[in-house]
Motif scaffolding. Structure first.
Motif, PDB file in Angstrom:
ATOM      1  N   ARG A  44      23.516  12.888  71.776  1.00 22.89           N
ATOM      2  CA  ARG A  44      22.279  13.478  71.238  1.00 22.89           C
ATOM      3  C   ARG A  44      21.912  12.846  69.896  1.00 22.89           C
ATOM      4  N   GLU A  45      22.907  12.655  69.049  1.00 17.55           N
ATOM      5  CA  GLU A  45      22.653  12.022  67.757  1.00 17.55           C
ATOM      6  C   GLU A  45      22.133  10.604  67.942  1.00 17.55           C
ATOM      7  N   ALA A  46      22.722   9.868  68.884  1.00 19.40           N
ATOM      8  CA  ALA A  46      22.278   8.507  69.153  1.00 19.40           C
ATOM      9  C   ALA A  46      20.850   8.506  69.693  1.00 19.40           C
ATOM     10  N   LEU A  47      20.537   9.409  70.587  1.00 19.41           N
ATOM     11  CA  LEU A  47      19.185   9.491  71.138  1.00 19.41           C
ATOM     12  C   LEU A  47      18.180   9.816  70.052  1.00 19.41           C
ATOM     13  N   ASP A  48      18.507  10.749  69.180  1.00 20.29           N
ATOM     14  CA  ASP A  48      17.617  11.081  68.079  1.00 20.29           C
ATOM     15  C   ASP A  48      17.424   9.884  67.161  1.00 20.29           C
ATOM     16  N   GLY A  49      18.509   9.147  66.908  1.00 21.57           N
ATOM     17  CA  GLY A  49      18.412   7.958  66.075  1.00 21.57           C
ATOM     18  C   GLY A  49      17.563   6.873  66.704  1.00 21.57           C
ATOM     19  N   ALA A  50      17.661   6.735  68.008  1.00 27.22           N
ATOM     20  CA  ALA A  50      16.869   5.735  68.717  1.00 27.22           C
ATOM     21  C   ALA A  50      15.391   6.119  68.716  1.00 27.22           C
ATOM     22  N   ASP A  51      15.098   7.413  68.789  1.00 25.35           N
ATOM     23  CA  ASP A  51      13.715   7.897  68.786  1.00 25.35           C
ATOM     24  C   ASP A  51      13.046   7.771  67.426  1.00 25.35           C
ATOM     25  N   SER A  52      13.843   7.837  66.369  1.00 23.60           N
ATOM     26  CA  SER A  52      13.263   7.875  65.021  1.00 23.60           C
ATOM     27  C   SER A  52      12.836   6.514  64.502  1.00 23.60           C
ATOM     28  N   GLY A  53      13.085   5.472  65.277  1.00 26.47           N
ATOM     29  CA  GLY A  53      12.757   4.124  64.816  1.00 26.47           C
ATOM     30  C   GLY A  53      11.325   3.883  64.848  1.00 26.47           C
TER      31      GLY A  53
END
Length: 77
Positions: free
Chosen positions: A68-77
């Motif tokens: 989930r943290e990785a997905l959120d990080g990928a979305d925030s780019g």
């Protein structure tokens, strides 16, 4: 390639471990996991062919917060 390490299996200790990264340039996830057994792989290819350059991996349930943290990080780019 700029990989941002998100985390690894909290129960893996100093051994090889499932882990997840985010590629800062492409926003793709990079996942290290346990190679799935033959039964799991045989089942998955019923739904999606498995080319020679791909593999099936398993991640333990306890890795979900890191994904989930990785997905959120990928979305925030």
């Amino acid at each position: 390639m700029r990989l941002r390490f998100i985390g690894k299996d909290p129960e893996s200790g100093d051994h090889g471990c499932p882990a997840v990264w985010v590629d800062e340039e492409t926003r793709e996830l990079v996942i290290q996991g346990v190679t799935a057994d033959a039964g799991t792989t045989d089942r998955t290819v019923r739904d999606s062919p498995l080319p020679a350059h791909e593999s099936v991996v398993r991640l333990p349930q306890r890795m979900i917060p890191l994904l989930r943290e990785a997905l959120d990080g990928a979305d925030s780019g």
